[in-house]
Design a protein around this motif. Structure first.
Motif, mmCIF file in Angstrom:
data_model
loop_
_atom_site.group_PDB
_atom_site.id
_atom_site.type_symbol
_atom_site.label_atom_id
_atom_site.label_comp_id
_atom_site.label_asym_id
_atom_site.label_seq_id
_atom_site.Cartn_x
_atom_site.Cartn_y
_atom_site.Cartn_z
ATOM 1 N N THR A 161 0.758 -1.089 -0.060
ATOM 2 C CA THR A 161 0.084 0.029 0.139
ATOM 3 C C THR A 161 0.877 1.237 -0.105
ATOM 4 N N CYS A 162 0.551 2.274 -0.441
ATOM 5 C CA CYS A 162 1.177 3.633 -0.737
ATOM 6 C C CYS A 162 0.253 4.654 -0.342
ATOM 7 N N VAL A 163 0.666 6.036 -0.037
ATOM 8 C CA VAL A 163 0.033 7.405 0.030
ATOM 9 C C VAL A 163 0.425 7.852 -1.345
ATOM 10 N N TYR A 176 -4.109 19.618 -2.403
ATOM 11 C CA TYR A 176 -3.930 18.197 -3.007
ATOM 12 C C TYR A 176 -4.601 17.108 -1.929
ATOM 13 N N THR A 177 -4.927 16.000 -2.384
ATOM 14 C CA THR A 177 -5.741 15.110 -1.666
ATOM 15 C C THR A 177 -4.569 13.725 -1.617
ATOM 16 N N ASP A 178 -4.422 13.073 -0.566
ATOM 17 C CA ASP A 178 -3.754 11.747 -0.453
ATOM 18 C C ASP A 178 -4.951 10.655 -0.279
ATOM 19 N N GLY A 199 2.192 12.450 -6.780
ATOM 20 C CA GLY A 199 3.466 11.826 -6.319
ATOM 21 C C GLY A 199 3.200 10.702 -5.107
ATOM 22 N N VAL A 200 4.382 10.155 -4.631
ATOM 23 C CA VAL A 200 4.090 9.121 -3.780
ATOM 24 C C VAL A 200 4.897 9.472 -2.586
ATOM 25 N N PRO A 201 4.405 9.909 -1.517
ATOM 26 C CA PRO A 201 5.273 10.252 -0.393
ATOM 27 C C PRO A 201 5.619 9.159 0.451
#
Length: 234
Positions: A161-163, A176-178, A199-201
């Motif tokens: 899983t990622c943000v 922005y929306t996570d 992006g992917v923080p």
């Protein structure tokens, strides 16, 4: 995640940007992972991307159809082993068209002046960027702006899983929306959101479905180049 109290629902994150959870079932995820493992083998295999300033991206990448390097496309791995880029398979283009149709509807929500770009059934997907993230990898805010086509971008997630941070078309900063993207999730962005920064923080190690057999995260991003067949190598 199995047996959730409230199953995750489809969500429109911004105009033309839609998240469809669990779009790929477990069998489809395993099939796509097997293909990614084949594509990652040399020649023209998984590589570390180096930026013009001398830095490196923490996510490693392999390309199909057209080879992307900062910030252009070529037919060979000009920043790697020099081999011809791997072929973009027809079945992957069909998957991309189905994804757009299910996410954005039969017209793909492509606004004027791009009506002539057609419907999802006509989108000629010909680029795949496959990024592999280990637990420490990140992706800074950027736009997918090196293509000539306004067709929607299709993003498929496998593994951890990622943000996923989805922003606006003006700046890398807020608003922005996570969004939490899990294995099997689909995210499509086109129309007014086609050039939004994203992006992917963060990646959450160890969250991949155990049955998938993947440590880390794979992101398969499909795009329409809009390049002529005879486009010269740049």
């Amino acid at each position: 995640m199995d047996a959730e109290l409230f199953p995750r629902a489809r969500a429109e994150i911004a105009p033309g940007a839609v998240h469809l959870p669990d779009w790929l079932d477990p069998d489809a995820q395993r099939e796509l992972l097997a293909a990614c493992r084949d594509w990652a083998r040399p020649p023209a295999g998984l590589r570390t991307v180096r930026t013009p300033g001398g830095g490196t991206m923490t996510a490693r990448q392999v390309c199909l159809g057209w080879h992307w390097y900062p910030y252009a496309y070529a037919r060979t791995v000009v920043d790697g082993d020099g081999a011809p880029v791997k072929t973009f398979p027809a079945w992957l283009g069909e998957l991309g068209r189905r994804a757009v149709a299910e996410a954005l509807g039969p017209r793909g929500r492509t606004p004027a002046p791009y009506e002539a770009s057609g419907t999802p059934q006509s989108y000629a997907y010909d680029i795949a960027l496959i990024n592999f993230y280990d637990g420490d990898a990140r992706m800074g805010m950027h736009r997918d702006s090196d293509e000539k086509s306004p067709a929607p971008v299709v993003s498929l997630s496998l593994g951890d899983t990622c943000v996923f941070r989805f922003g606006n078309t003006r700046t890398r900063a807020r608003p922005y929306t996570d969004v939490e993207l899990r294995s099997g999730d689909l995210f499509v962005f086109g129309g007014d959101s086609r050039l939004a920064y994203h992006g992917v923080p963060r990646v959450y190690p160890g969250t991949a479905p155990p049955a998938l057999g993947l440590a880390g995260r794979l992101n398969v991003t499909l795009r329409v180049s809009g390049f002529p067949v005879t486009e010269p190598v740049v």
